[in-house]
Write a protein that holds these residues in place. Structure first.
Motif, PDB file in Angstrom:
ATOM      1  N   ASP A  24      -3.192 -11.150   2.052  1.00  0.00           N
ATOM      2  CA  ASP A  24      -2.451 -10.839   3.281  1.00  0.00           C
ATOM      3  C   ASP A  24      -2.605  -9.387   3.712  1.00  0.00           C
ATOM      4  O   ASP A  24      -2.447  -9.067   4.891  1.00  0.00           O
ATOM      5  CB  ASP A  24      -0.959 -11.125   3.083  1.00  0.00           C
ATOM      6  N   LEU A  25      -2.874  -8.504   2.767  1.00  0.00           N
ATOM      7  CA  LEU A  25      -2.900  -7.071   3.066  1.00  0.00           C
ATOM      8  C   LEU A  25      -4.002  -6.706   4.044  1.00  0.00           C
ATOM      9  O   LEU A  25      -3.830  -5.805   4.879  1.00  0.00           O
ATOM     10  CB  LEU A  25      -3.062  -6.268   1.776  1.00  0.00           C
ATOM     11  N   HIS A  56      -3.475  -6.150   7.792  1.00  0.00           N
ATOM     12  CA  HIS A  56      -2.577  -5.074   8.224  1.00  0.00           C
ATOM     13  C   HIS A  56      -3.139  -3.681   7.986  1.00  0.00           C
ATOM     14  O   HIS A  56      -2.493  -2.682   8.311  1.00  0.00           O
ATOM     15  CB  HIS A  56      -1.233  -5.214   7.503  1.00  0.00           C
ATOM     16  N   SER A  59      -3.588  -7.079  -5.791  1.00  0.00           N
ATOM     17  CA  SER A  59      -3.176  -5.955  -4.951  1.00  0.00           C
ATOM     18  C   SER A  59      -3.905  -4.672  -5.348  1.00  0.00           C
ATOM     19  O   SER A  59      -4.309  -3.879  -4.490  1.00  0.00           O
ATOM     20  CB  SER A  59      -1.664  -5.760  -5.057  1.00  0.00           C
ATOM     21  N   TRP A 110       6.925 -11.608   0.637  1.00  0.00           N
ATOM     22  CA  TRP A 110       6.302 -12.577  -0.272  1.00  0.00           C
ATOM     23  C   TRP A 110       4.803 -12.622  -0.047  1.00  0.00           C
ATOM     24  O   TRP A 110       4.189 -13.685   0.011  1.00  0.00           O
ATOM     25  CB  TRP A 110       6.936 -13.962  -0.079  1.00  0.00           C
ATOM     26  N   LEU A 111       4.224 -11.452   0.046  1.00  0.00           N
ATOM     27  CA  LEU A 111       2.799 -11.358   0.314  1.00  0.00           C
ATOM     28  C   LEU A 111       1.960 -11.760  -0.889  1.00  0.00           C
ATOM     29  O   LEU A 111       2.426 -11.733  -2.031  1.00  0.00           O
ATOM     30  CB  LEU A 111       2.435  -9.932   0.745  1.00  0.00           C
ATOM     31  N   GLY A 171       1.404  -3.228   2.889  1.00  0.00           N
ATOM     32  CA  GLY A 171       2.334  -4.071   2.150  1.00  0.00           C
ATOM     33  C   GLY A 171       3.661  -4.224   2.865  1.00  0.00           C
ATOM     34  O   GLY A 171       4.244  -5.321   2.918  1.00  0.00           O
ATOM     35  N   ALA A 217       3.212  -6.676   5.647  1.00  0.00           N
ATOM     36  CA  ALA A 217       2.874  -8.044   5.250  1.00  0.00           C
ATOM     37  C   ALA A 217       4.085  -8.882   4.844  1.00  0.00           C
ATOM     38  O   ALA A 217       3.977 -10.102   4.738  1.00  0.00           O
ATOM     39  CB  ALA A 217       1.855  -8.022   4.116  1.00  0.00           C
TER      40      ALA A 217
END
Length: 480
Positions: free
Chosen positions: A458-459, A462, A414, A453-454, A447, A450
């Motif tokens: 996944d970010l 978005h 992240s 439970w990202l 976040g 997403a």
């Protein structure tokens, strides 16, 4: 209409005291106290149905607000009693409003708090200057539900720390502007539902007080909008150093930079170039030596650290700085600069989490905002101290507090994504501090979108929607 910087300001208790003093030149303190107490009574009536209320009043203006709230609730037919820790100073505004409450007075003891359905905490406000102990702790401990005026008693309004004892509130009502302690941990966990109410303080008063802390939201900064003639170089080039040991980190940062709007993203992979060849087709992978790459003056912004070993950072970062590049340092850069913060002097932005910050600058202690400011001044760079409340501090003392995020961002990679987001905004020409503030907000918004439970990958999907949301908020602010 006050500007967005004004509306997002987070005055410290000391600064709020100066604001109150300046406001009293045009609005009497007694009027402000009446407005504050009335606002609390209205908030309580929205919060719960009529019930037995005990108002705990301290001797100062916070207690005065409590006496006013007690009178308004009593006038509305609620059963209200007051317990005073100490009487207000004779002749004070608090003493005047205390005299206007005609309801029952009871002892400041736990038994009275336990008998009430709701306790209003008007003992001490945000300007608490000493630790809280008995009898306040026992009385608040006995309460079933608590509504706090200004700040839950025991929470330091400047840094959110617990001073001896604090009881978590179900609802907190503060006035004019939020304070840093409302957003910083652990204070943020003590406020419950949080409301900020206007009480008649002119917005212009804040302009006379040099408030240097803001809540991080669109309007504090403005995202660049590509024009009709924009092209990849005008939108900005982001370059990243990469190594063989952790190629995934560079990939995450690179993809985030592209998704945030960078016109071109290039990975300087050197001997590890083959590892990146199967990456997205829009990425350019460079295997030439760094000295050769730095001949291209269009490559102004570099991200150094994600996926790099300390010795690799040691090879790259000094050359980038010597070449006058705008550098965001992260990850491996903190291992290389452990205990030697001067190694980072000259970079534009650093993005450590608490452990990395401690490794380089020492433990932040109880005042994390002051620690981030000191670190920013020491290396003349923007410091993004990542956490539940992320602090973005500039060398000139500006600081923004970001709570627009989610705990789901606490996942591997992240932070690499955040580096890419900020890097893209730096490449677009934003001011270093504003780019860091905007990047933190966009990262947090992605976040939120997403889900709970990202994973870091996944970010990316978005970040475009996050930019749209920020731009929409900017336009709404301008229109108002």
């Amino acid at each position: 209409m006050p500007d967005r910087h004004n509306l997002l300001a987070l005055p410290s208790p000391e600064e709020m005291g100066r604001i109150d003093h300046l406001a009293s030149a045009t609005v009497p303190v007694a009027v402000l106290m009446e407005n504050a107490g009335r606002a609390v009574a209205r908030a309580v009536r929205r919060f719960t149905r009529p019930c037995r209320v005990l108002v705990l009043c301290g001797p100062g203006n916070n207690g005065g607000d409590g006496y006013v709230a007690a009178r308004h609730l009593s006038d509305a037919g609620w059963p209200v009693s007051v317990a005073a820790l100490a009487a207000p100073r004779s002749g004070s505004d608090a003493a005047a409003v205390a005299a206007r409450f005609r309801g029952p007075r009871v002892a400041f003891v736990p038994e009275e708090a336990a008998r009430a359905d709701l306790v209003i905490d008007a003992v001490f406000g945000a300007g608490l200057s000493r630790d809280v102990g008995e009898p306040v702790s026992s009385v608040l401990d006995a309460a079933t539900r608590v509504v706090a005026i200004d700040m839950p008693t025991g929470i330091d309004g400047s840094n959110g720390q617990v001073r001896g004892y604090a009881r978590k509130a179900d609802l907190t009502i503060t006035f004019f502007r939020a304070k840093p302690g409302h957003l910083l941990l652990p204070g943020r966990e003590y406020v419950g539902t949080f409301e900020v109410r206007a009480i008649g303080i002119p917005a212009s008063v804040i302009d006379a007080v040099d408030v240097r802390t803001w809540q991080n939201e669109p309007g504090l900064w403005k995202l660049p909008v590509p024009g009709l003639e924009s092209q990849k170089y005008s939108r900005g080039v982001v370059s990243l150093g990469a190594g063989e040991a952790m190629p995934g980190a560079a990939r995450l940062a690179a993809t985030a930079a592209r998704r945030t709007g960078a016109g071109l993203v290039r990975i300087a992979a050197g001997k590890a170039a083959a590892i990146f060849r199967s990456n997205e087709p829009g990425l350019i992978i460079d295997e030439q030596p760094l000295d050769e790459l730095l001949k291209d003056e269009r490559r102004k912004v570099w991200i150094c650290g994600p996926g790099l070993l300390p010795e690799e950072v040691g090879e790259m970062l000094p050359k980038l700085l010597e070449a006058g590049r705008c550098v965001l340092a992260d990850a491996g850069a903190f291992s290389w600069a452990a205990g030697k913060p001067d190694r980072l002097r000259g970079v534009a932005v650093v993005t450590p989490h608490a452990g990395e910050f401690k490794r380089v600058f020492g433990a932040p202690g109880t005042d994390s905002v002051a620690a981030a400011r000191a670190a920013a001044a020491a290396i003349n760079a923007v410091v993004v101290l990542k956490g539940a409340t992320t602090i973005i501090a500039a060398p000139d003392g500006r600081a923004a507090l970001n709570i627009h995020a989610t705990s789901a961002l606490g996942t591997a990679g992240s932070g690499d994504t955040l580096s890419g987001v900020i890097g893209a905004l730096l490449a677009a020409g934003m001011d270093h501090w504003e780019a860091a503030c905007a990047g933190v907000w966009l990262h947090g918004d992605a976040g939120r979108r997403a889900g709970d439970w990202l994973i870091a990958e996944d970010l990316d999907a978005h970040l475009g929607a996050a930019r749209d949301a920020a731009t929409a908020q900017q336009e709404k602010t301008r229109a108002s």
